[in-house]
Design an enzyme around this catalytic site. Sequence first.
Site, PDB file in Angstrom:
ATOM      1  N   HIS A 293       0.820  -1.218   0.000  1.00 49.34           N
ATOM      2  CA  HIS A 293       0.000   0.000   0.000  1.00 49.34           C
ATOM      3  C   HIS A 293       0.843   1.252   0.000  1.00 49.34           C
ATOM      4  O   HIS A 293       0.504   2.261  -0.605  1.00 49.34           O
ATOM      5  CB  HIS A 293      -0.953  -0.023   1.196  1.00 49.34           C
ATOM      6  CG  HIS A 293      -2.189  -0.807   0.903  1.00 49.34           C
ATOM      7  ND1 HIS A 293      -2.783  -1.632   1.807  1.00 49.34           N
ATOM      8  CD2 HIS A 293      -2.913  -0.907  -0.228  1.00 49.34           C
ATOM      9  CE1 HIS A 293      -3.841  -2.202   1.253  1.00 49.34           C
ATOM     10  NE2 HIS A 293      -3.931  -1.776   0.025  1.00 49.34           N
ATOM     11  N   ARG A 400     -10.023   3.815  -1.481  1.00 49.90           N
ATOM     12  CA  ARG A 400      -9.527   2.999  -0.363  1.00 49.90           C
ATOM     13  C   ARG A 400      -9.771   3.783   0.920  1.00 49.90           C
ATOM     14  O   ARG A 400      -8.892   4.472   1.426  1.00 49.90           O
ATOM     15  CB  ARG A 400      -8.034   2.712  -0.547  1.00 49.90           C
ATOM     16  CG  ARG A 400      -7.712   1.779  -1.715  1.00 49.90           C
ATOM     17  CD  ARG A 400      -6.219   1.521  -1.795  1.00 49.90           C
ATOM     18  NE  ARG A 400      -5.884   0.380  -2.611  1.00 49.90           N
ATOM     19  CZ  ARG A 400      -5.444   0.455  -3.873  1.00 49.90           C
ATOM     20  NH1 ARG A 400      -5.314   1.618  -4.465  1.00 49.90           N
ATOM     21  NH2 ARG A 400      -5.133  -0.641  -4.539  1.00 49.90           N
ATOM     22  N   ARG A 436     -14.826   1.628  -0.878  1.00 51.70           N
ATOM     23  CA  ARG A 436     -14.597   0.306  -0.297  1.00 51.70           C
ATOM     24  C   ARG A 436     -14.742   0.422   1.220  1.00 51.70           C
ATOM     25  O   ARG A 436     -14.198   1.362   1.820  1.00 51.70           O
ATOM     26  CB  ARG A 436     -13.181  -0.170  -0.652  1.00 51.70           C
ATOM     27  CG  ARG A 436     -12.841  -1.483  -0.013  1.00 51.70           C
ATOM     28  CD  ARG A 436     -11.576  -2.062  -0.557  1.00 51.70           C
ATOM     29  NE  ARG A 436     -10.397  -1.352  -0.095  1.00 51.70           N
ATOM     30  CZ  ARG A 436      -9.178  -1.593  -0.554  1.00 51.70           C
ATOM     31  NH1 ARG A 436      -8.986  -2.493  -1.505  1.00 51.70           N
ATOM     32  NH2 ARG A 436      -8.150  -0.940  -0.086  1.00 51.70           N
ATOM     33  N   GLU A 532     -10.741 -11.200  -4.611  1.00 53.65           N
ATOM     34  CA  GLU A 532      -9.284 -11.126  -4.485  1.00 53.65           C
ATOM     35  C   GLU A 532      -8.680 -12.299  -3.720  1.00 53.65           C
ATOM     36  O   GLU A 532      -7.478 -12.332  -3.484  1.00 53.65           O
ATOM     37  CB  GLU A 532      -8.858  -9.788  -3.868  1.00 53.65           C
ATOM     38  CG  GLU A 532      -9.662  -9.362  -2.651  1.00 53.65           C
ATOM     39  CD  GLU A 532      -9.374  -7.926  -2.198  1.00 53.65           C
ATOM     40  OE1 GLU A 532      -8.467  -7.279  -2.728  1.00 53.65           O
ATOM     41  OE2 GLU A 532     -10.076  -7.474  -1.279  1.00 53.65           O
ATOM     42  N   ASN A 555      -3.981  -7.207  -6.847  1.00 56.29           N
ATOM     43  CA  ASN A 555      -2.828  -7.223  -5.932  1.00 56.29           C
ATOM     44  C   ASN A 555      -2.958  -8.377  -4.937  1.00 56.29           C
ATOM     45  O   ASN A 555      -2.031  -9.169  -4.740  1.00 56.29           O
ATOM     46  CB  ASN A 555      -2.740  -5.918  -5.137  1.00 56.29           C
ATOM     47  CG  ASN A 555      -2.704  -4.716  -6.032  1.00 56.29           C
ATOM     48  OD1 ASN A 555      -2.224  -4.807  -7.159  1.00 56.29           O
ATOM     49  ND2 ASN A 555      -3.200  -3.594  -5.556  1.00 56.29           N
ATOM     50  N   ASP A 556      -4.131  -8.437  -4.322  1.00 57.84           N
ATOM     51  CA  ASP A 556      -4.329  -9.512  -3.360  1.00 57.84           C
ATOM     52  C   ASP A 556      -4.522 -10.852  -4.055  1.00 57.84           C
ATOM     53  O   ASP A 556      -4.145 -11.896  -3.511  1.00 57.84           O
ATOM     54  CB  ASP A 556      -5.533  -9.205  -2.452  1.00 57.84           C
ATOM     55  CG  ASP A 556      -5.130  -8.293  -1.312  1.00 57.84           C
ATOM     56  OD1 ASP A 556      -4.075  -8.562  -0.703  1.00 57.84           O
ATOM     57  OD2 ASP A 556      -5.833  -7.305  -1.047  1.00 57.84           O
ATOM     58  N   ARG A 566       2.683  -9.770  -0.294  1.00 57.95           N
ATOM     59  CA  ARG A 566       2.913  -8.671  -1.241  1.00 57.95           C
ATOM     60  C   ARG A 566       3.856  -7.587  -0.717  1.00 57.95           C
ATOM     61  O   ARG A 566       4.374  -6.792  -1.496  1.00 57.95           O
ATOM     62  CB  ARG A 566       1.577  -8.049  -1.665  1.00 57.95           C
ATOM     63  CG  ARG A 566       0.788  -7.471  -0.530  1.00 57.95           C
ATOM     64  CD  ARG A 566      -0.647  -7.200  -0.945  1.00 57.95           C
ATOM     65  NE  ARG A 566      -0.852  -5.840  -1.420  1.00 57.95           N
ATOM     66  CZ  ARG A 566      -2.043  -5.295  -1.617  1.00 57.95           C
ATOM     67  NH1 ARG A 566      -3.142  -6.010  -1.437  1.00 57.95           N
ATOM     68  NH2 ARG A 566      -2.163  -4.064  -2.020  1.00 57.95           N
ATOM     69  N   CYS A 603      -9.287  -3.463 -10.523  1.00 58.47           N
ATOM     70  CA  CYS A 603      -8.781  -2.269  -9.836  1.00 58.47           C
ATOM     71  C   CYS A 603      -7.423  -2.477  -9.161  1.00 58.47           C
ATOM     72  O   CYS A 603      -6.926  -1.589  -8.480  1.00 58.47           O
ATOM     73  CB  CYS A 603      -9.785  -1.783  -8.810  1.00 58.47           C
ATOM     74  SG  CYS A 603     -10.094  -2.982  -7.526  1.00 58.47           S
TER      75      CYS A 603
END
Length: 673
Positions: A293, A400, A436, A532, A555-556, A566, A603
Site C-alpha cells: 500500500h 480505499r 470500499r 481477491e 494485488n491480493d 505482497r 482495480c
Amino acid sequence: MAERRVQVTSRLGLHARAAANLVRVAMQFQSSLTLQRLDGNAEADAKSILSILTLAASRGTELRVVAEGADEQEALDAIVGLFSRDFDEIEKVNGERFYRATNELRCKGLGVSDGIVIGRVLRLQEGTHEVYRAHIADADLERERRRFRAAVRLSRRQLEAIKNRAEKELGRGHAYIFDAHLLFLQDAKLTRDVEDYIVKEHSNAEWAAKVVGDRLLSIYTQINDDYLRERGSDIEDVIQRLLANLTGESPRYPNLSEDAVIVSTDLLPSTIAELNLNHVKAIATDAGGWTSHMAIIARGLGLTAVVGLRDFYHRTRTGDQIIIDARSGEVILHPTGETIEHYRFTVHEPEPTVETQTKLECGPVTTRDGVEISLRANVELPTEFQAVRDFGACGVGLFRSEFLLSRPGLMSSEDEQFEVYKELVDAAGEYGAIVRLFDVGGEFGPDLKERERNPALGLRAVRFALRHQQMMRTQVRAILRAAAAGPLSLVIPMVADVADIRLAKRVIEEEIERLASEQVTFSRVRIGAMIEVPSAVLTAEKIAAEVDFFELGTNDLVQYTLAVDRGNDKVSEWFRTLHPAVLYGISRTIEAAKHAQIPVIVCGEMASTPAYAVLLVGLGAVDLSMTPAMIPRVRSVLTQINASDVRELALKSLAAATADEVEDLVKNLSLSA
Ligand code: PEP
Ligand code: MG
C-alpha cells in the site's frame, strides 16, 4: 596530575565511533581524564561521549590530555596510544578500509514510481506521540526518577539486542552505531541532567528527557563540522527511544525540511497520509514491494519511491545527502560531487504533470475495433480527488477509505466521513464513485500493538468489519447519506464466499432501516464484492448472484493465489502478476460476472501497467481502475489495439505454464505508451 599534547590525525576526526573507543578506554581507569582543545575553545570529559563530541575535533585539531588520579600515568599512556593508532578504528569491510562518511554507498531496491530526487535523509521510525508537561508532586519525584531509570534500562536492552543482530547481519562496521547509542544512553551527562530536571522542575520524565535532549541537539546543530553535526541524529534516535519506552508509544514525525527524503524500515500507509507532503520529496524503505500500500500511495501522490532496500535504514543518518533514482531502483547515500553533477542533469519530476500535457482526453477509450473500455481512478486520500478530473477518469473505481483512519486506531466520525464521501461524489461526477468498506487489518493495522502473527490471513477487511460492527455501521451510514448527493456505490473487501456477503448485507440493510426510521436523507447504494482471494474466484458464480458488481483486486489475488506476501521484499521474485494461475483466476471471475450480467472492474495495480492492461482487455475486461496519473498512458496504448487480437494473446497466456512464458508473450507486443 599528568598531561600530554596530542593531535587528531584520523580522516574523520574524533567522530562517534572514535569517541566511543576513547570512552571505552578511559573508563578502564580510575583517574579523571580531560581533553582540552589547545585553541582554548572547549574542554571535555573523556568518559562522556556526549562531552567528547562537543569538542568538534576534526582532523588536525590539537588537544591536551590531562589525567588526574591514582593511575594517571597509565591512563595517559593508554589515551595517547589510542590517538596515535587513530582510535583503533581501522577496520576492513569487504577488504577495504571503511569510511562511511566519505564513501558513496549504492544500494539497489525496487523503484515503485517514477522520478529522480536529490535530497537529505529524514529517518522515520513509526511514531512517537506528543510529549506533554506534567507537574509532579514532591512525594512522587522519586518514583518519577525510578520510572526514567527503568526506561533507560529497557532502552539499553533493546539497543544491545539490535547491536548484536546488526553485528551478525551487517558486521561490526555497522554495529558501531549502536555502540555509540549505548554510550549516549549511559552517559551521565544525559541521565544526570534528566534526573536533575525532574527534581528541580517537578517535571514528568518524558518532558525532562525531551528538554535535555533538545538542549543537547541544539549544541550539535551549532558544531562547525558536517560529520559531527549530523551525529545529532544519534542523540535524536536515543531520545526517541527513551520517550517511546516512557510513554509506551512509538515516536512521532519530526518537522520536515524542504528536500526531505523519508528513509524508514517500513512505512505505514497511514504515516504517509499524515506527512506534510509539500516537503517530502521521496521515500526509501527497507521493506515493501510493488503492490504494498505504501508503494501504491507513493505512486498516487507522485512521490519518487524505492522500496525493498533491506538493511539500508540503519546505514543512514538524518541529514545525510541522498539520491533516489526510482527509475533504476537505486539509492545513493553520500553521493560524490561527480555523481551529484551527473544526476543534476537528469533530475526530473516523477510523472508528467497535467499542465505539461497538451490535450487531455476523458471518458471511456475505444479500441481500434470499437470495444469501449472505461478508465476509472483509484484514490486513497482526499488530496487526490482533484486528479480524477485532471487525468480524465470515468469517476472513481476504488476509494480505499481506510486511509481516512489516518492514524491507526483513530476513527473518523460519521459526519466527518459523510463530508469526505460527499466531496468524493462531487469529484467523481456523472460516472460516480465506489467506496470500499475499510480494508483494515493486514498491512493496515488498526492497532499495531495487537499485530497478528499472520495479518494477511487474519482479521482483515470484511472479517474485521463484521467483528467490529459499530465501525462498519458508522461507515455504512455515512456512505448511504452521501449517496443522496450523487452516484455512490459500496464494495465489500476480501470476501471469501457468499456467507461474508450475506452477513455484510444484513448489517447494511439494518442501517438502511434505521436511517429510514430516523427520517434521515439517504439513498440506497449498489453493493459490490471485491474478488481477491481464491475461494471467491472459485465460487464467483454464487457470489455474482448476490451482488450488483465485482471488483477484481489483482494485488491480493496474486498474493493469495501464489502464497506470496505482497509486502515482503524477500519473496518479491515470486510475486508474478502474469502467472498463468492468476490469469486463470481473472478470466474465471470475468466469465462469472458476464454470465450473471453484472459489471466487473479490475482495480489492482495490474490495470495501471499499460502492457498488462492490454492483457486484461484480452481476458475480457472492459472496466479498469488505476492510479490516476497512469490513465493517459493506458489510454494511449488501448487506442492502438484490436480487442480481437489481444484475445489471442490472452488465450496463449492462459495456456502458458509459467509467468516467464507469459512475460515473453507480453514483451513481444509493440506498443508505445
Ligand atoms: C487489490 O488487492 O488489488 C486491491 C485493489 O486492493 P488493495 O491493493 O488495497 O488491497
Ligand atoms: Mg486488496
